[in-house]
Motif scaffolding. Structure first.
Motif, PDB file in Angstrom:
ATOM      1  N   LEU A 181       0.843  -1.198   0.000  1.00  0.00           N
ATOM      2  CA  LEU A 181       0.000   0.000   0.000  1.00  0.00           C
ATOM      3  C   LEU A 181       0.869   1.234   0.000  1.00  0.00           C
ATOM      4  N   GLU A 182       0.472   2.217  -0.798  1.00  0.00           N
ATOM      5  CA  GLU A 182       1.208   3.470  -0.847  1.00  0.00           C
ATOM      6  C   GLU A 182       0.479   4.516  -0.012  1.00  0.00           C
ATOM      7  N   TYR A 183       1.189   5.065   0.957  1.00  0.00           N
ATOM      8  CA  TYR A 183       0.612   6.071   1.830  1.00  0.00           C
ATOM      9  C   TYR A 183       0.864   7.465   1.287  1.00  0.00           C
ATOM     10  N   LYS A 184      -0.125   8.305   1.410  1.00  0.00           N
ATOM     11  CA  LYS A 184      -0.027   9.713   1.014  1.00  0.00           C
ATOM     12  C   LYS A 184      -0.178  10.567   2.260  1.00  0.00           C
ATOM     13  N   GLU A 185       0.550  11.670   2.288  1.00  0.00           N
ATOM     14  CA  GLU A 185       0.392  12.644   3.369  1.00  0.00           C
ATOM     15  C   GLU A 185      -0.667  13.649   2.953  1.00  0.00           C
ATOM     16  N   VAL A 186      -1.692  13.783   3.793  1.00  0.00           N
ATOM     17  CA  VAL A 186      -2.785  14.714   3.533  1.00  0.00           C
ATOM     18  C   VAL A 186      -2.800  15.738   4.652  1.00  0.00           C
ATOM     19  N   TYR A 187      -2.751  17.004   4.288  1.00  0.00           N
ATOM     20  CA  TYR A 187      -2.845  18.083   5.269  1.00  0.00           C
ATOM     21  C   TYR A 187      -4.265  18.614   5.249  1.00  0.00           C
TER      22      TYR A 187
ATOM     23  N   MET B  95      -7.283  24.042  13.754  1.00  0.00           N
ATOM     24  CA  MET B  95      -6.126  23.183  13.972  1.00  0.00           C
ATOM     25  C   MET B  95      -5.767  22.534  12.640  1.00  0.00           C
ATOM     26  N   ALA B  96      -4.468  22.438  12.371  1.00  0.00           N
ATOM     27  CA  ALA B  96      -4.003  21.721  11.181  1.00  0.00           C
ATOM     28  C   ALA B  96      -3.535  20.332  11.612  1.00  0.00           C
ATOM     29  N   ILE B  97      -3.787  19.360  10.751  1.00  0.00           N
ATOM     30  CA  ILE B  97      -3.317  17.994  10.996  1.00  0.00           C
ATOM     31  C   ILE B  97      -2.717  17.426   9.716  1.00  0.00           C
ATOM     32  N   MET B  98      -1.842  16.432   9.900  1.00  0.00           N
ATOM     33  CA  MET B  98      -1.325  15.683   8.757  1.00  0.00           C
ATOM     34  C   MET B  98      -1.722  14.230   8.972  1.00  0.00           C
TER      35      MET B  98
ATOM     36  N   ILE C 200      -6.246  20.608   2.475  1.00  0.00           N
ATOM     37  CA  ILE C 200      -5.345  21.676   2.041  1.00  0.00           C
ATOM     38  C   ILE C 200      -4.365  21.145   1.000  1.00  0.00           C
ATOM     39  N   PHE C 201      -3.663  20.061   1.351  1.00  0.00           N
ATOM     40  CA  PHE C 201      -2.729  19.415   0.438  1.00  0.00           C
ATOM     41  C   PHE C 201      -2.990  17.912   0.438  1.00  0.00           C
ATOM     42  N   TYR C 202      -2.793  17.276  -0.715  1.00  0.00           N
ATOM     43  CA  TYR C 202      -2.819  15.821  -0.828  1.00  0.00           C
ATOM     44  C   TYR C 202      -1.494  15.436  -1.476  1.00  0.00           C
TER      45      TYR C 202
ATOM     46  N   GLU D  68       2.927  25.650  11.653  1.00  0.00           N
ATOM     47  CA  GLU D  68       3.426  25.001  12.871  1.00  0.00           C
ATOM     48  C   GLU D  68       3.849  23.558  12.594  1.00  0.00           C
ATOM     49  N   ILE D  69       3.149  22.854  11.700  1.00  0.00           N
ATOM     50  CA  ILE D  69       3.459  21.436  11.443  1.00  0.00           C
ATOM     51  C   ILE D  69       4.096  21.184  10.075  1.00  0.00           C
ATOM     52  N   ALA D  70       4.069  22.189   9.194  1.00  0.00           N
ATOM     53  CA  ALA D  70       4.572  21.970   7.825  1.00  0.00           C
ATOM     54  C   ALA D  70       5.192  23.240   7.249  1.00  0.00           C
ATOM     55  N   ALA D  71       6.031  23.898   8.025  1.00  0.00           N
ATOM     56  CA  ALA D  71       6.600  25.189   7.609  1.00  0.00           C
ATOM     57  C   ALA D  71       7.359  25.112   6.286  1.00  0.00           C
ATOM     58  N   THR D  72       8.063  24.012   6.068  1.00  0.00           N
ATOM     59  CA  THR D  72       8.895  23.915   4.860  1.00  0.00           C
ATOM     60  C   THR D  72       8.215  23.158   3.719  1.00  0.00           C
ATOM     61  N   TYR D  73       6.961  22.770   3.924  1.00  0.00           N
ATOM     62  CA  TYR D  73       6.204  22.094   2.870  1.00  0.00           C
ATOM     63  C   TYR D  73       6.038  23.054   1.691  1.00  0.00           C
ATOM     64  N   ILE D  74       6.277  22.583   0.487  1.00  0.00           N
ATOM     65  CA  ILE D  74       6.222  23.453  -0.696  1.00  0.00           C
ATOM     66  C   ILE D  74       4.877  23.313  -1.403  1.00  0.00           C
ATOM     67  N   HIS D  75       4.205  24.432  -1.532  1.00  0.00           N
ATOM     68  CA  HIS D  75       2.926  24.496  -2.249  1.00  0.00           C
ATOM     69  C   HIS D  75       3.204  24.113  -3.702  1.00  0.00           C
ATOM     70  N   PRO D  76       2.565  23.050  -4.216  1.00  0.00           N
ATOM     71  CA  PRO D  76       2.912  22.546  -5.550  1.00  0.00           C
ATOM     72  C   PRO D  76       2.511  23.449  -6.712  1.00  0.00           C
ATOM     73  N   VAL D  77       1.663  24.414  -6.500  1.00  0.00           N
ATOM     74  CA  VAL D  77       1.288  25.345  -7.572  1.00  0.00           C
ATOM     75  C   VAL D  77       2.096  26.633  -7.464  1.00  0.00           C
ATOM     76  N   LEU D  78       2.176  27.186  -6.251  1.00  0.00           N
ATOM     77  CA  LEU D  78       2.858  28.465  -6.044  1.00  0.00           C
ATOM     78  C   LEU D  78       4.359  28.304  -5.878  1.00  0.00           C
ATOM     79  N   ASN D  79       4.809  27.049  -5.682  1.00  0.00           N
ATOM     80  CA  ASN D  79       6.226  26.734  -5.505  1.00  0.00           C
ATOM     81  C   ASN D  79       6.866  27.567  -4.390  1.00  0.00           C
ATOM     82  N   SER D  80       6.128  27.731  -3.298  1.00  0.00           N
ATOM     83  CA  SER D  80       6.600  28.467  -2.124  1.00  0.00           C
ATOM     84  C   SER D  80       6.375  27.638  -0.880  1.00  0.00           C
ATOM     85  N   LYS D  81       7.278  27.796   0.102  1.00  0.00           N
ATOM     86  CA  LYS D  81       7.116  27.124   1.380  1.00  0.00           C
ATOM     87  C   LYS D  81       5.943  27.756   2.128  1.00  0.00           C
ATOM     88  N   VAL D  82       5.292  26.945   2.954  1.00  0.00           N
ATOM     89  CA  VAL D  82       4.180  27.442   3.769  1.00  0.00           C
ATOM     90  C   VAL D  82       4.643  28.629   4.618  1.00  0.00           C
ATOM     91  N   GLU D  83       5.828  28.541   5.222  1.00  0.00           N
ATOM     92  CA  GLU D  83       6.321  29.634   6.061  1.00  0.00           C
ATOM     93  C   GLU D  83       6.513  30.920   5.243  1.00  0.00           C
TER      94      GLU D  83
END
Length: 164
Positions: free
Chosen positions: A3-9, A60-63, A102-104, A134-149
């Motif tokens: 099974l392949e797991y995906k991170e969902v925010y 609250m944000a969760i992953m 928010i993100f898949y 708080e939980i995904a500061a360096t996550y990169i938005h796949p459309v805007l190509n920018s970190k959440v922070e």
């Protein structure tokens, strides 16, 4: 088969009833129906956005790690909202619980009239970006190509958001 797991925010929000209880119950049901909740932000009390004539929200944000598709996650989230008493009577209205995807993973998903991921307005909303950073500061938005922070730093939304 592996099974392949995906991170969902996701962003959870509530401004009716026992808001903290709603958040806990939503997380319990997400874990039972969608996948493991691996990360959780603090709770944030936030001023309402869009329709400001309503009580303050808890957000609250969760992953979550899941094997479900983005549409399956959406269907389960909508069902959980319904189970917890969510009634959709007005846009941006008060609600017992709101579960936004928010993100898949790093996917860009567009299903006309049903689902758009990344969430199309998340970069404009402090109540999304503060807990998400708080939980995904360096996550990169796949459309805007920018970190959440970085999105948070450049944000022009001055809506009140306070960590509890």
């Amino acid at each position: 088969m592996v099974l392949e797991y995906k991170e969902v925010y996701m962003l959870l929000g509530s401004n009716l009833g026992d808001r903290e209880l709603m958040m806990r119950q939503a997380i319990e049901r997400i874990e039972a129906e969608i996948g493991d909740v691996c990360l959780r932000s603090s709770l944030y009390e936030t001023a309402p956005w869009g329709n400001t004539a309503q009580p303050a929200f808890l957000n609250m944000a969760i992953m979550v790690q899941t094997t479900l598709s983005a549409l399956e996650v959406l269907e389960k989230a909508l069902n959980i909202e319904k189970q917890l008493g969510r009634q959709r009577t007005e846009r941006w209205g008060s609600r017992t619980i709101d579960i936004d995807l928010i993100f898949y993973a790093s996917a860009i998903v567009s299903v006309e009239g049903k689902l758009t991921i990344p969430h199309p307005e998340m970069q404009n909303r402090r109540f999304v970006l503060e807990p998400l950073a708080e939980i995904a500061a360096t996550y990169i938005h796949p459309v805007l190509n920018s970190k959440v922070e970085d999105l948070l730093q450049s944000l022009h939304d001055d809506t009140a958001v306070k960590k509890i």
